[in-house]
Design a protein around this motif. Structure first.
Motif, PDB file in Angstrom:
ATOM      1  N   GLY A   1      21.524   6.418 -13.401  1.00 25.90           N
ATOM      2  CA  GLY A   1      21.444   5.608 -12.180  1.00 25.90           C
ATOM      3  C   GLY A   1      20.364   5.771 -11.315  1.00 25.90           C
ATOM      4  N   ARG A   2      19.636   7.103 -11.382  1.00 28.16           N
ATOM      5  CA  ARG A   2      18.549   7.413 -10.677  1.00 28.16           C
ATOM      6  C   ARG A   2      17.379   6.618 -11.512  1.00 28.16           C
ATOM      7  NH1 ARG A   2      18.139  12.763 -10.825  1.00 28.16           N
ATOM      8  NH2 ARG A   2      16.831  12.817 -12.783  1.00 28.16           N
ATOM      9  N   HIS A   3      17.372   6.730 -12.658  1.00 28.42           N
ATOM     10  CA  HIS A   3      16.191   5.869 -13.461  1.00 28.42           C
ATOM     11  C   HIS A   3      16.427   4.453 -13.232  1.00 28.42           C
ATOM     12  CE1 HIS A   3      15.158   9.363 -15.716  1.00 28.42           C
ATOM     13  NE2 HIS A   3      16.068   9.658 -16.052  1.00 28.42           N
ATOM     14  N   LEU A   4      17.370   3.924 -13.232  1.00 27.76           N
ATOM     15  CA  LEU A   4      17.588   2.381 -12.880  1.00 27.76           C
ATOM     16  C   LEU A   4      17.181   1.977 -11.459  1.00 27.76           C
ATOM     17  CD1 LEU A   4      20.915   1.738 -14.837  1.00 27.76           C
ATOM     18  CD2 LEU A   4      18.451   1.327 -15.637  1.00 27.76           C
ATOM     19  N   ALA A   5      17.176   2.797 -10.481  1.00 24.05           N
ATOM     20  CA  ALA A   5      16.949   2.855  -9.026  1.00 24.05           C
ATOM     21  C   ALA A   5      15.491   2.834  -9.099  1.00 24.05           C
ATOM     22  CB  ALA A   5      17.695   3.918  -8.127  1.00 24.05           C
ATOM     23  N   ILE A   6      14.837   3.629 -10.095  1.00 24.89           N
ATOM     24  CA  ILE A   6      13.293   3.828 -10.100  1.00 24.89           C
ATOM     25  C   ILE A   6      12.810   2.329 -10.433  1.00 24.89           C
ATOM     26  CG2 ILE A   6      11.231   4.760 -11.213  1.00 24.89           C
ATOM     27  CD1 ILE A   6      13.044   7.382 -11.185  1.00 24.89           C
ATOM     28  N   ALA A   7      13.498   1.853 -11.504  1.00 22.51           N
ATOM     29  CA  ALA A   7      12.999   0.354 -12.097  1.00 22.51           C
ATOM     30  C   ALA A   7      13.101  -0.638 -10.831  1.00 22.51           C
ATOM     31  CB  ALA A   7      13.788   0.123 -13.161  1.00 22.51           C
ATOM     32  N   VAL A   8      14.084  -0.551  -9.954  1.00 28.91           N
ATOM     33  CA  VAL A   8      14.215  -1.559  -8.939  1.00 28.91           C
ATOM     34  C   VAL A   8      13.283  -1.327  -7.922  1.00 28.91           C
ATOM     35  CG1 VAL A   8      15.823  -2.153  -6.781  1.00 28.91           C
ATOM     36  CG2 VAL A   8      16.703  -1.865  -9.168  1.00 28.91           C
ATOM     37  N   PHE A   9      12.842  -0.130  -7.691  1.00 27.09           N
ATOM     38  CA  PHE A   9      11.949   0.246  -6.546  1.00 27.09           C
ATOM     39  C   PHE A   9      10.568  -0.105  -7.353  1.00 27.09           C
ATOM     40  CE2 PHE A   9       8.123   2.896  -5.762  1.00 27.09           C
ATOM     41  CZ  PHE A   9       8.274   3.002  -4.189  1.00 27.09           C
ATOM     42  N   LEU A  10      10.268  -0.030  -8.803  1.00 30.02           N
ATOM     43  CA  LEU A  10       8.994  -0.631  -9.017  1.00 30.02           C
ATOM     44  C   LEU A  10       9.006  -2.302  -9.024  1.00 30.02           C
ATOM     45  CD1 LEU A  10       8.505   1.109 -12.249  1.00 30.02           C
ATOM     46  CD2 LEU A  10       6.992   1.327 -10.354  1.00 30.02           C
TER      47      LEU A  10
ATOM     48  N   ALA B   1      -0.872   8.928 -11.552  1.00 28.29           N
ATOM     49  CA  ALA B   1      -0.974   9.069 -10.373  1.00 28.29           C
ATOM     50  C   ALA B   1      -2.308   9.011  -9.672  1.00 28.29           C
ATOM     51  CB  ALA B   1      -0.601  10.681  -9.901  1.00 28.29           C
ATOM     52  N   VAL B   2      -3.420   9.396 -10.775  1.00 24.62           N
ATOM     53  CA  VAL B   2      -4.780   9.151 -10.516  1.00 24.62           C
ATOM     54  C   VAL B   2      -5.061   7.831 -10.514  1.00 24.62           C
ATOM     55  CG1 VAL B   2      -7.035   9.854 -11.321  1.00 24.62           C
ATOM     56  CG2 VAL B   2      -5.365  11.649 -11.169  1.00 24.62           C
ATOM     57  N   LEU B   3      -4.837   7.102 -11.439  1.00 24.14           N
ATOM     58  CA  LEU B   3      -5.177   5.602 -11.648  1.00 24.14           C
ATOM     59  C   LEU B   3      -4.614   4.738 -10.490  1.00 24.14           C
ATOM     60  CD1 LEU B   3      -6.305   3.279 -13.205  1.00 24.14           C
ATOM     61  CD2 LEU B   3      -3.902   3.244 -14.444  1.00 24.14           C
ATOM     62  N   THR B   4      -3.352   5.164  -9.977  1.00 22.85           N
ATOM     63  CA  THR B   4      -2.974   4.383  -8.770  1.00 22.85           C
ATOM     64  C   THR B   4      -3.670   4.683  -7.530  1.00 22.85           C
ATOM     65  OG1 THR B   4      -0.776   4.811  -9.829  1.00 22.85           O
ATOM     66  CG2 THR B   4      -0.652   4.107  -7.421  1.00 22.85           C
TER      67      THR B   4
ATOM     68  N   PHE C   1       1.024  -1.058  -0.010  1.00 23.01           N
ATOM     69  CA  PHE C   1      -0.086   0.184  -0.164  1.00 23.01           C
ATOM     70  C   PHE C   1       0.953   1.155   0.041  1.00 23.01           C
ATOM     71  CE2 PHE C   1      -1.917   3.500   2.019  1.00 23.01           C
ATOM     72  CZ  PHE C   1      -3.266   3.508   1.535  1.00 23.01           C
ATOM     73  N   TRP C   2       2.034   1.318   0.873  1.00 28.24           N
ATOM     74  CA  TRP C   2       2.555   2.510   1.112  1.00 28.24           C
ATOM     75  C   TRP C   2       3.580   2.571  -0.077  1.00 28.24           C
ATOM     76  CZ3 TRP C   2       0.670   5.906   3.838  1.00 28.24           C
ATOM     77  CH2 TRP C   2      -0.279   5.516   5.031  1.00 28.24           C
ATOM     78  N   LEU C   3       3.840   1.569  -0.724  1.00 29.15           N
ATOM     79  CA  LEU C   3       4.921   1.685  -2.255  1.00 29.15           C
ATOM     80  C   LEU C   3       4.179   2.219  -3.053  1.00 29.15           C
ATOM     81  CD1 LEU C   3       7.051  -1.576  -1.560  1.00 29.15           C
ATOM     82  CD2 LEU C   3       7.794   0.804  -1.346  1.00 29.15           C
ATOM     83  N   ALA C   4       2.899   1.722  -3.209  1.00 28.09           N
ATOM     84  CA  ALA C   4       1.903   2.269  -4.222  1.00 28.09           C
ATOM     85  C   ALA C   4       1.425   3.867  -3.942  1.00 28.09           C
ATOM     86  CB  ALA C   4       0.694   1.351  -4.296  1.00 28.09           C
ATOM     87  N   ALA C   5       1.491   4.100  -2.742  1.00 29.92           N
ATOM     88  CA  ALA C   5       1.022   5.331  -2.506  1.00 29.92           C
ATOM     89  C   ALA C   5       2.301   6.418  -2.924  1.00 29.92           C
ATOM     90  CB  ALA C   5       0.637   5.740  -0.848  1.00 29.92           C
ATOM     91  N   ALA C   6       3.447   5.804  -2.591  1.00 27.64           N
ATOM     92  CA  ALA C   6       4.508   6.732  -3.030  1.00 27.64           C
ATOM     93  C   ALA C   6       4.698   6.746  -4.537  1.00 27.64           C
ATOM     94  CB  ALA C   6       5.846   5.957  -2.525  1.00 27.64           C
ATOM     95  N   ILE C   7       4.252   5.761  -5.267  1.00 25.71           N
ATOM     96  CA  ILE C   7       4.199   6.065  -6.631  1.00 25.71           C
ATOM     97  C   ILE C   7       3.355   7.041  -7.276  1.00 25.71           C
ATOM     98  CG2 ILE C   7       3.425   4.779  -8.797  1.00 25.71           C
ATOM     99  CD1 ILE C   7       4.642   1.939  -7.543  1.00 25.71           C
ATOM    100  N   ALA C   8       2.090   6.938  -6.549  1.00 28.07           N
ATOM    101  CA  ALA C   8       1.320   7.986  -6.944  1.00 28.07           C
ATOM    102  C   ALA C   8       1.554   9.403  -6.403  1.00 28.07           C
ATOM    103  CB  ALA C   8      -0.456   7.688  -6.028  1.00 28.07           C
ATOM    104  N   ALA C   9       2.190   9.454  -5.371  1.00 20.99           N
ATOM    105  CA  ALA C   9       2.677  11.003  -4.829  1.00 20.99           C
ATOM    106  C   ALA C   9       3.725  11.328  -5.740  1.00 20.99           C
ATOM    107  CB  ALA C   9       2.959  10.733  -3.621  1.00 20.99           C
ATOM    108  N   LEU C  10       4.844  10.558  -6.208  1.00 23.04           N
ATOM    109  CA  LEU C  10       5.928  11.101  -6.938  1.00 23.04           C
ATOM    110  C   LEU C  10       5.368  11.473  -8.367  1.00 23.04           C
ATOM    111  CD1 LEU C  10       8.388   8.553  -5.543  1.00 23.04           C
ATOM    112  CD2 LEU C  10       8.432  11.170  -4.988  1.00 23.04           C
TER     113      LEU C  10
ATOM    114  N   GLY D   1       4.003  14.938 -18.328  1.00 20.38           N
ATOM    115  CA  GLY D   1       3.020  15.321 -17.308  1.00 20.38           C
ATOM    116  C   GLY D   1       1.886  15.088 -17.058  1.00 20.38           C
ATOM    117  N   LEU D   2       1.167  15.141 -18.315  1.00 19.78           N
ATOM    118  CA  LEU D   2      -0.126  14.728 -18.404  1.00 19.78           C
ATOM    119  C   LEU D   2      -0.200  13.229 -18.019  1.00 19.78           C
ATOM    120  CD1 LEU D   2      -1.608  16.651 -21.409  1.00 19.78           C
ATOM    121  CD2 LEU D   2      -2.091  17.122 -18.822  1.00 19.78           C
ATOM    122  N   ARG D   3       0.741  12.561 -18.797  1.00 21.36           N
ATOM    123  CA  ARG D   3       0.589  10.867 -18.388  1.00 21.36           C
ATOM    124  C   ARG D   3       1.148  10.681 -17.171  1.00 21.36           C
ATOM    125  NH1 ARG D   3       0.017  12.518 -23.035  1.00 21.36           N
ATOM    126  NH2 ARG D   3      -0.400  11.254 -25.095  1.00 21.36           N
ATOM    127  N   ALA D   4       1.891  11.642 -16.525  1.00 19.72           N
ATOM    128  CA  ALA D   4       2.185  11.128 -14.971  1.00 19.72           C
ATOM    129  C   ALA D   4       1.274  11.447 -14.424  1.00 19.72           C
ATOM    130  CB  ALA D   4       3.418  12.007 -14.746  1.00 19.72           C
ATOM    131  N   GLY D   5       0.387  12.436 -14.412  1.00 17.71           N
ATOM    132  CA  GLY D   5      -0.741  12.719 -13.738  1.00 17.71           C
ATOM    133  C   GLY D   5      -1.984  11.457 -13.821  1.00 17.71           C
TER     134      GLY D   5
END
Length: 139
Positions: A112-121, A68-71, A16-25, A61-65
């Motif tokens: 590396g930040r992009h790859l870290a996001i992949a690991v997070f997912l 966020a809403v779908l999540t 739940f909290w990891l998905a909430a972080a995805i939505a917030a970010l 940004g529209l796609r990111a939004g």
């Protein structure tokens, strides 16, 4: 004496909290593309130097939004199975971002930040799968 099993509470799961972080970010990314598209493009490792290119940053940004809403909707429904698949499908984005940033000459910290996001997912998908199983086991 009969004891009852604890009811499933989605907010007590790491998924739940990891998905909430995805939505917030993702929501934050959407806002940043509107407020400072040029700065956001640089942050992503793909700086733009023409005003006409800033529209593409805002399309991102529209796609990111939307993400966020779908999540948030899937979280409100406690649909952890769908969130798990969404996290796995979303791997395409940070991996693609890493490739694009690398191809544009971005430094190792940005790639590396992009790859870290992949690991997070991947981690989020793991915990969302566990949350989905825990929810299924509840009466």
């Amino acid at each position: 004496m009969v004891t009852q099993a604890n009811p499933f509470r989605s907010t007590r799961t790491a998924g739940f909290w990891l998905a909430a972080a995805i939505a917030a970010l993702q929501g934050l990314n959407a806002v940043r593309t509107v407020l400072d598209p040029q700065g956001f493009a640089t942050y992503m490792g793909l700086p733009v130097d023409q005003l006409s290119a800033l529209g593409w940053v805002q399309v991102y940004g529209l796609r990111a939004g939307f993400i966020a809403v779908l999540t948030a909707v899937l979280l409100a429904r406690s649909d952890f199975a769908a969130l798990r698949w969404m996290a796995l499908a979303a791997l395409l984005m940070p991996l693609g971002d890493a490739y694009l940033a690398f191809s544009a000459g971005a430094g190792a910290p940005i790639v590396g930040r992009h790859l870290a996001i992949a690991v997070f997912l991947l981690v989020a998908a793991l915990f969302l799968g566990r949350a989905a199983k825990a929810r299924e086991m509840q009466p």
